[in-house]
Each structure stands twice: as structure tokens, then as C-alpha cells.
Design a protein around this motif. Sequence first.
Motif, PDB file in Angstrom:
ATOM      1  N   LYS A  60      55.259  44.339  41.872  1.00  0.00           N
ATOM      2  CA  LYS A  60      55.988  43.076  41.858  1.00  0.00           C
ATOM      3  C   LYS A  60      55.141  41.985  41.218  1.00  0.00           C
ATOM      4  O   LYS A  60      55.671  41.016  40.663  1.00  0.00           O
ATOM      5  CB  LYS A  60      56.402  42.679  43.281  1.00  0.00           C
ATOM      6  CG  LYS A  60      57.528  43.534  43.859  1.00  0.00           C
ATOM      7  CD  LYS A  60      57.983  43.010  45.196  1.00  0.00           C
ATOM      8  CE  LYS A  60      59.150  43.828  45.737  1.00  0.00           C
ATOM      9  NZ  LYS A  60      60.347  43.759  44.870  1.00  0.00           N
ATOM     10  N   ILE A  61      53.812  42.123  41.348  1.00  0.00           N
ATOM     11  CA  ILE A  61      52.922  41.250  40.582  1.00  0.00           C
ATOM     12  C   ILE A  61      52.783  41.919  39.221  1.00  0.00           C
ATOM     13  O   ILE A  61      51.962  42.808  39.020  1.00  0.00           O
ATOM     14  CB  ILE A  61      51.554  41.081  41.277  1.00  0.00           C
ATOM     15  CG1 ILE A  61      51.734  40.564  42.703  1.00  0.00           C
ATOM     16  CG2 ILE A  61      50.668  40.120  40.478  1.00  0.00           C
ATOM     17  CD1 ILE A  61      50.454  40.493  43.509  1.00  0.00           C
ATOM     18  N   ARG A  62      53.610  41.486  38.295  1.00  0.00           N
ATOM     19  CA  ARG A  62      53.756  42.197  37.027  1.00  0.00           C
ATOM     20  C   ARG A  62      52.516  42.061  36.137  1.00  0.00           C
ATOM     21  O   ARG A  62      52.229  42.936  35.304  1.00  0.00           O
ATOM     22  CB  ARG A  62      54.996  41.681  36.299  1.00  0.00           C
ATOM     23  CG  ARG A  62      55.450  42.479  35.089  1.00  0.00           C
ATOM     24  CD  ARG A  62      55.614  43.972  35.381  1.00  0.00           C
ATOM     25  NE  ARG A  62      56.320  44.297  36.582  1.00  0.00           N
ATOM     26  CZ  ARG A  62      57.637  44.455  36.685  1.00  0.00           C
ATOM     27  NH1 ARG A  62      58.391  44.297  35.618  1.00  0.00           N
ATOM     28  NH2 ARG A  62      58.187  44.789  37.846  1.00  0.00           N
ATOM     29  N   ALA A  63      51.768  40.985  36.313  1.00  0.00           N
ATOM     30  CA  ALA A  63      50.544  40.809  35.535  1.00  0.00           C
ATOM     31  C   ALA A  63      49.568  39.935  36.311  1.00  0.00           C
ATOM     32  O   ALA A  63      49.977  39.043  37.064  1.00  0.00           O
ATOM     33  CB  ALA A  63      50.842  40.188  34.180  1.00  0.00           C
ATOM     34  N   ARG A  64      48.282  40.198  36.112  1.00  0.00           N
ATOM     35  CA  ARG A  64      47.216  39.411  36.738  1.00  0.00           C
ATOM     36  C   ARG A  64      46.315  38.871  35.627  1.00  0.00           C
ATOM     37  O   ARG A  64      45.835  39.627  34.791  1.00  0.00           O
ATOM     38  CB  ARG A  64      46.406  40.275  37.710  1.00  0.00           C
ATOM     39  CG  ARG A  64      47.171  40.694  38.965  1.00  0.00           C
ATOM     40  CD  ARG A  64      46.348  41.690  39.786  1.00  0.00           C
ATOM     41  NE  ARG A  64      46.900  41.905  41.103  1.00  0.00           N
ATOM     42  CZ  ARG A  64      47.889  42.745  41.380  1.00  0.00           C
ATOM     43  NH1 ARG A  64      48.442  43.445  40.394  1.00  0.00           N
ATOM     44  NH2 ARG A  64      48.329  42.890  42.615  1.00  0.00           N
ATOM     45  N   VAL A  65      46.076  37.581  35.683  1.00  0.00           N
ATOM     46  CA  VAL A  65      45.387  36.913  34.584  1.00  0.00           C
ATOM     47  C   VAL A  65      43.895  37.236  34.559  1.00  0.00           C
ATOM     48  O   VAL A  65      43.184  37.088  35.564  1.00  0.00           O
ATOM     49  CB  VAL A  65      45.581  35.382  34.671  1.00  0.00           C
ATOM     50  CG1 VAL A  65      44.726  34.663  33.627  1.00  0.00           C
ATOM     51  CG2 VAL A  65      47.049  35.028  34.497  1.00  0.00           C
ATOM     52  N   TRP A  66      43.421  37.661  33.394  1.00  0.00           N
ATOM     53  CA  TRP A  66      41.982  37.799  33.151  1.00  0.00           C
ATOM     54  C   TRP A  66      41.407  36.467  32.668  1.00  0.00           C
ATOM     55  O   TRP A  66      40.345  36.054  33.110  1.00  0.00           O
ATOM     56  CB  TRP A  66      41.709  38.858  32.099  1.00  0.00           C
ATOM     57  CG  TRP A  66      41.929  40.290  32.467  1.00  0.00           C
ATOM     58  CD1 TRP A  66      42.637  41.216  31.761  1.00  0.00           C
ATOM     59  CD2 TRP A  66      41.399  41.005  33.595  1.00  0.00           C
ATOM     60  NE1 TRP A  66      42.601  42.446  32.372  1.00  0.00           N
ATOM     61  CE2 TRP A  66      41.844  42.344  33.507  1.00  0.00           C
ATOM     62  CE3 TRP A  66      40.602  40.634  34.685  1.00  0.00           C
ATOM     63  CZ2 TRP A  66      41.515  43.320  34.445  1.00  0.00           C
ATOM     64  CZ3 TRP A  66      40.272  41.597  35.632  1.00  0.00           C
ATOM     65  CH2 TRP A  66      40.724  42.919  35.514  1.00  0.00           C
ATOM     66  N   SER A  67      42.116  35.805  31.753  1.00  0.00           N
ATOM     67  CA  SER A  67      41.612  34.553  31.188  1.00  0.00           C
ATOM     68  C   SER A  67      42.782  33.621  30.884  1.00  0.00           C
ATOM     69  O   SER A  67      43.827  34.059  30.393  1.00  0.00           O
ATOM     70  CB  SER A  67      40.834  34.824  29.894  1.00  0.00           C
ATOM     71  OG  SER A  67      40.435  33.598  29.294  1.00  0.00           O
ATOM     72  N   ARG A 162      46.796  50.267  46.335  1.00  0.00           N
ATOM     73  CA  ARG A 162      46.796  50.923  45.023  1.00  0.00           C
ATOM     74  C   ARG A 162      48.134  51.624  44.766  1.00  0.00           C
ATOM     75  O   ARG A 162      48.559  51.751  43.618  1.00  0.00           O
ATOM     76  CB  ARG A 162      45.649  51.935  44.937  1.00  0.00           C
ATOM     77  CG  ARG A 162      44.301  51.306  44.666  1.00  0.00           C
ATOM     78  CD  ARG A 162      43.183  52.342  44.725  1.00  0.00           C
ATOM     79  NE  ARG A 162      43.311  53.396  43.727  1.00  0.00           N
ATOM     80  CZ  ARG A 162      42.791  53.340  42.502  1.00  0.00           C
ATOM     81  NH1 ARG A 162      42.120  52.270  42.107  1.00  0.00           N
ATOM     82  NH2 ARG A 162      42.934  54.357  41.662  1.00  0.00           N
ATOM     83  N   GLY A 163      48.781  52.067  45.822  1.00  0.00           N
ATOM     84  CA  GLY A 163      50.064  52.727  45.661  1.00  0.00           C
ATOM     85  C   GLY A 163      51.112  51.823  45.045  1.00  0.00           C
ATOM     86  O   GLY A 163      52.006  52.284  44.319  1.00  0.00           O
ATOM     87  N   LEU A 164      51.025  50.513  45.315  1.00  0.00           N
ATOM     88  CA  LEU A 164      51.961  49.555  44.746  1.00  0.00           C
ATOM     89  C   LEU A 164      51.764  49.399  43.240  1.00  0.00           C
ATOM     90  O   LEU A 164      52.642  48.908  42.536  1.00  0.00           O
ATOM     91  CB  LEU A 164      51.801  48.188  45.430  1.00  0.00           C
ATOM     92  CG  LEU A 164      52.014  48.167  46.949  1.00  0.00           C
ATOM     93  CD1 LEU A 164      51.745  46.782  47.499  1.00  0.00           C
ATOM     94  CD2 LEU A 164      53.439  48.607  47.290  1.00  0.00           C
TER      95      LEU A 164
END
Length: 397
Positions: A60-67, A162-164
Motif C-alpha cells: 500500500k506504500i507504493r514508493a518510499r523516497v530515497w532523495s 516483509r510479506g507486505l
Amino acid sequence: MTATLILHPGKERSLLKRHPWIFDTSVARLAGQARPGDTVIVADSHGKPLAKAAFSPQSKIRARVWSFDPDAPIDHAFFKRRIAQAVLRRAALPELAGQQGLRLIHAESDGLPGVMADRYGDTVVLQLTSAGAEKWRDAIIAGLVQATGCARLYERSDSEVRGLEGLEPATGWRFGEAPAGEIVIEEHGVRMAVDIIAGHKTGFYLDQRENRRLLAELSHGKRVLNCFCYTGGFSLQALAGGATQVLSIDSSQPALERAAANLALNPGLEAARAQWHCANVFDELRKLKSAGETFDLIVLDPPKFAPSAAHAERAARAYKDINLLGCKLLAPGGLLMTYSCSGGIGVELFQKIVAAAALDAGRTARIVKRLQGAADHPIDLAFPEGEYLKGLLLQID
């Protein structure tokens, strides 16, 4: 060519406030192709690039920001730099100097979503919980080894979260060899063995380090009850602080055996002052109340009752129940050290729950101190979700 995640109109607001999560409901479409963990550009509805993030199609968290710099290269050098910065930030804090157990990387709050790393002496334990972190495992390991000079590194990527992300568990030695004996650290004068392979989290609850020190300062001459004691971190500090008796309760017999073994590592602490009970904490507290028992200081450090906001209502009942029982078991003027590590229970809600418990117990409770995680578990102001551990030190009349 790098794919671009296009947001719905208005959904860039949190990103502009430097919040690192992009939820699936914020995404209009993916322009291009990306596999789990791939770096994508995140753009507003007009196509203006805003950040670079790790793509996770199953979460559901489709992307996590690196920068938050959309032009920044996400490569081995990026991770080497971020890890070195995290290690140096901790080295700059005097209260962390000389600590044998230390969190080195605290995920989003260190600009590395899905990456947690703890150091126990010359051993580093790494936990990766996101598709992006998984993608860059080799770079992260290399960066940690270089920044710390550790003798060995063990991966404990076995968290259920991790399963998510569509990830399988991954554990094992990634650098160096297993130590000849058990890993033992000293914390505020107390020795504790750390089971990095099978213990909770990475083997120990480092976030409670300073709260354990505070407990030691408060325990002299007191009868102490430690609930959900795990391997005895709070219990041993209470004994070191001069508690007359410490009753520790946990539902895990192996954890209690480890706690008793930890006590044996400290010959200066009197084993006769410690009692270990294997029981359901809720049931045992009711038995103690029925028996007319009272304590001068009680520690309530339960496991995560609410992993997300969706579980908050059920968790609130459990937190209220345990705090109600704690209030009833305290002698007048006694101290209650109560915690929640549930991300789904915010600071304000937790205080309201505890206040309601004290009211139902017919007791007057006053906040002596607000409690939180240690300094090596920082909270990015743009990421309030990072404040998962919250606590109150209360004096109960």
C-alpha cells in the motif's frame, strides 16, 4: 530509462513537506516499467519531478523516497554516503559515547526507508524490510562494513512486514564469521547476552536504554514489578539500582530462562531479590490484585498491540486494561512506568487511554516525565510515524 510515478492532483502535498511515503491511493499511473525495488521518479500530476523513490507494487506504500532531489543518482555511492552520515550523527552525541549496543540506522529517520542496523560490540545486525532496501542489499552491507569497521555482519530480515512487500525472509551471516561464544554487551554497568539470531527485533530492545537507566535511578528500596519482561533488561537495572525485590512476568519460558542467565552474568546482583514468573500478564496481574499484593514501582512494556491505525480500537482496550490493573496494584505514591510501542497509537491517544484507566481505578495520576526512545532512535519531524515508542512516568495517589 527510469520510470515515473505520476501522482493524482494534490497528492504531492505530503511529498513537498518531505514525508517519504507515497501511498497507492495517491498514484495516478506509472509511466514506464519498474520492478519491485527499482528506483523511480515521483512527479506531480503535471509531470514535474519531485523525488526519487523505491517502487513497491505489492505494498500500500507504493514508493518510499530515497532523495527529495529528483536529479540525485541512487547508486552505491549514495548508500555509502547516507550510512556514513548516520554513523557520524550518533558519534556526535555525547550520551551515546561508549555504548556497546547502538542503533546505527533508523530507517526513514536516517533517510534510508526499510533499513535498520544495530551494533552489538563488533557485530552489526541488519534488517531490511522494504523492496527498495532489498534491491540495494549489497551496497548497504558494504557501506555498513566500511563505516563501522565491524568484524562481522548478520542479516535478520525476517520481520512479518516483509510479506507486505512480497519479500521472503532472509537471514544469515553476510560478512565475517560467527563469534566463538555468545554476544554480551554491557549497558549502564549491567551485562546482557544478545541473541541476534532468534531474539526479538535484532536481539535486544535498544530503544529502551535510557528508560532502563532511569528505572535504576528510581528503584532503590522499592518493590518492583516488571511486566512483559522479555530477557530482563528492566529487571536487572532495577536490581542494580537497589530494588528490594523484583517480580518479572512474561509468557515466554525461554525468555525468562535467558533473563535468569543474564542475571547470572552479573554476580554483583543478588539472585534472591529476583523472581521470574511465566504467565499471561493480564491473568497474573488479576491474581496479584486478588491476593492483595502491592508494589512501589511497576513497569508496563507490552508488545505491539496495534501494528497500524486499523487496530487502534482493539489495542486501546488492551492498553486500558493493563494500565487499569497496574494502577490498582500500586501502593499510594507509587510510580508507574508505562509504554506503547504501537505505531497505530499516537502520543495523545496513549495519554488519554492511561488517564481513563487511572480514573476507572479511582486513582489520581500525575505525569512526572514523558518517555521516548533513546537518542540513537531519532525521529524525523517530517515523519511523525517514526515516533512509535512513547511512554509516561506517573506518580499514582
